[in-house]
Scaffold this active site. Structure first.
Site, PDB file in Angstrom:
ATOM      1  N   GLU A 100      36.677  80.388 -49.613  1.00  0.00           N
ATOM      2  CA  GLU A 100      37.452  80.191 -48.387  1.00  0.00           C
ATOM      3  C   GLU A 100      37.355  81.500 -47.620  1.00  0.00           C
ATOM      4  OE1 GLU A 100      41.860  79.179 -46.606  1.00  0.00           O
ATOM      5  OE2 GLU A 100      41.613  80.598 -48.232  1.00  0.00           O
TER       6      GLU A 100
ATOM      7  N   ASP B  19      40.304  81.431 -53.076  1.00  0.00           N
ATOM      8  CA  ASP B  19      41.283  81.486 -51.995  1.00  0.00           C
ATOM      9  C   ASP B  19      41.152  82.784 -51.190  1.00  0.00           C
ATOM     10  OD1 ASP B  19      43.898  80.393 -50.883  1.00  0.00           O
ATOM     11  OD2 ASP B  19      44.531  82.390 -51.505  1.00  0.00           O
TER      12      ASP B  19
HETATM   13  C1  BGC Z   1      45.500  78.744 -48.847  1.00  0.00           C
HETATM   14  C2  BGC Z   1      46.845  78.641 -48.235  1.00  0.00           C
HETATM   15  C3  BGC Z   1      47.648  79.829 -48.688  1.00  0.00           C
HETATM   16  C4  BGC Z   1      46.923  81.130 -48.358  1.00  0.00           C
HETATM   17  C5  BGC Z   1      47.485  82.290 -49.082  1.00  0.00           C
HETATM   18  C6  BGC Z   1      44.996  79.973 -48.262  1.00  0.00           C
HETATM   19  O1  BGC Z   1      44.041  80.146 -47.484  1.00  0.00           O
HETATM   20  O2  BGC Z   1      44.685  77.652 -48.578  1.00  0.00           O
HETATM   21  O3  BGC Z   1      47.475  77.430 -48.543  1.00  0.00           O
HETATM   22  O4  BGC Z   1      48.892  79.825 -48.040  1.00  0.00           O
HETATM   23  O5  BGC Z   1      45.587  81.090 -48.736  1.00  0.00           O
HETATM   24  O6  BGC Z   1      47.045  82.274 -50.407  1.00  0.00           O
END
Ligand code: BGC
Ligand code: MG
Length: 470
Positions: free
Chosen positions: A249, A187
């Site tokens: 991500e 994440d």
């Molecule tokens: C997740 C989100 C989250 C954020 C903070 C992201 O990129 O996909 O859903 O709110 O990270 O952790």
């Protein structure tokens, strides 16, 4: 590597299947519905967070990295889910959230030194959080919702904490404590390390290619994240994860992915996700990502508009063809295979960033089939689209996804974008040619023997895609 051409299905656990009538999806529910994934033919599933959480950010605010939230079930339920998935040849990915914790994580009370605090009364710099507002909290200020961790201080040197939790979740170890997880989605990984000196981010010198909070868009993320040290820190995680899949991500331009791919296996192709349904723009997003060979194709998830809403229902079939015939790994968000659009969300909103409307429950049959109780978010349109009806209809979007997932195994490793008619994205995969008409006008079809067509008719009808073999 198993993941190289894999299709990964993203499950949003609260909204997939409820097994106990409390209106919230859970792990047993997912286990009961694995046949849907087997029917589609996907290779793996990714579970958005299932850890204990006070839900300030719907599970991305983790209060215990080693537990299961009781609403989702028990560790026993999790082990059963992993075993049942493996039995069907499905790999399991978890969501690893290493950049911040919930304020209810015991560290927040016991180890405030592991978090970033302002040394002054008020924000110490111009950092902007991903959701707007100051990026660093003052100790005397309001309590942050999801405080940022100083990674180097969290449970030992380097990435101690996440390293341990990833190791614990992974392949069965001699001690039997491993849980058989096959990989992790990392994440917000560009925010893993922040500048120790809390220096101001400089003003942005060029427009950022992805949507941003307007305040954040004025700055270049140089100190509040996107640090070169993060890549070093990730080496420890890479080591602990062994050959488990690590998909990042990384909310950054594709031109920056290469250095992160030294330690990660895949990075989501976000410029592709946000590209308007326009051939020129799609090509511009596809070309550099395809060159990397390790961009994960994705068209929607739990954070951004659903595919049907973004490209319009008339383009859903062609979008499925594009997503599933590009070379490499593809991610499908639950419900997109049914053509589910954004829903109404909830009043008052559950999610602070307006994302309820992307998270409505799966529609299994005309009555819903998601829960025997009251769903936490209403179902959008189960009579209009649901798994049972679409399974029975050979021409449904669901069955198109299924055919594409089967067909993609026959596409070779090669990939070459072709010069095409205006409004058409076309490329070769060895002996196959894929052509996607993004316009409302007919276009000529590519030459070759048709293998799969989204629409009936001659040539390449409006909004159609065609795969031919040469
Ligand atoms: C997740 C989100 C989250 C954020 C903070 C992201 O990129 O996909 O859903 O709110 O990270 O952790
Ligand atoms: Mg439940």
């Amino acid at each position: 590597m198993w993941w190289q051409d894999a299709v990964v299905y993203q499950i949003y656990p609260r909204s997939f299947q409820d097994s106990d009538g409390d209106g919230v999806g859970d792990l047993r529910g997912i286990t009961q519905r694995l046949d849907h994934l087997a029917y589609l033919g996907v290779d793996a599933l990714w579970l958005s967070p299932i850890y204990p959480s006070p839900l300030a950010d719907f599970g991305y605010d983790v209060s215990d990295y080693t537990g299961i939230d009781p609403q989702f079930g028990t560790m026993g339920d999790f082990d059963e889910l992993v075993a049942a998935a493996h039995e069907r040849g499905l790999r399991v990915l978890l969501d690893l959230v290493p950049c911040h914790t919930s304020i209810e994580h015991p560290w927040f009370r016991e180890h405030p030194d592991r978090y970033i605090w302002s040394p002054v009364d008020g924000p110490p710099n111009n950092w902007v959080s991903a959701f707007g507002g100051p990026g660093v909290e003052s100790r005397r200020g309001e309590r942050p919702l999801v405080p940022a961790l100083v990674l180097s201080r969290a449970a030992g040197p380097r990435t101690g904490a996440t390293r341990k939790s990833s190791r614990r979740c992974r392949t069965s170890s001699a001690s039997g404590s491993g849980r058989g997880v096959d990989g992790f989605r990392l994440d917000a990984i560009d925010r893993l390390v922040k500048d120790e000196q809390l220096r101001d981010d400089p003003p942005a010198s060029r427009p950022f290619p992805l949507p941003l909070d307007p305040e954040a868009a004025r700055l270049e993320m140089r100190y509040s994240g996107n640090r070169p040290e993060a890549i070093e820190a990730l080496r420890a995680l890479r080591e602990a994860a062994g050959d488990a899949l690590l998909v990042g991500e990384l909310y950054r331009p594709v031109g920056e992915y290469e250095r992160w791919l030294e330690v990660l296996d895949l990075v989501f192709a976000f410029e592709f996700l946000f590209s308007p349904w326009d051939a020129e723009r799609l090509r511009a997003a596809i070309e550099p990502a395809a060159e990397l060979r390790r961009a994960a194709w994705v068209m929607s998830n739990h954070d951004f508009d659903r595919l049907a809403t973004r490209v319009g229902p008339e383009n859903l079939r062609a979008a499925a063809v594009l997503l599933l015939t590009l070379p490499g790994t593809a991610f499908v968000y639950q419900g997109d295979e049914l053509g589910l659009a954004n829903g109404p969300g909830h009043e008052p909103p559950f999610d602070r960033a307006g994302r309820d409307r992307l998270r409505h429950p799966m529609q299994w049959d005309a009555h819903g089939g998601f829960t025997s109780g009251t769903p936490w978010l209403p179902l959008v349109d189960p009579e209009a689209r649901n798994v049972a009806d679409e399974r029975a209809d050979p021409g449904s979007l669901l069955n198109l996804y299924r055919s594409l997932i089967e067909l993609r195994r026959e596409l070779g490793a090669g990939f070459r974008l072709l010069d095409a008619e205006p409004g058409v994205v076309a490329f070769e995969r060895d002996r196959h040619t894929v052509a996607v008409n993004t316009t409302a006008e007919p276009r000529p079809a590519p030459e070759g023997e048709p293998v799969l067509a989204t629409h009936e008719g001659e040539g390449l009808p409006p909004h159609a895609a065609l795969i031919v073999r040469n």
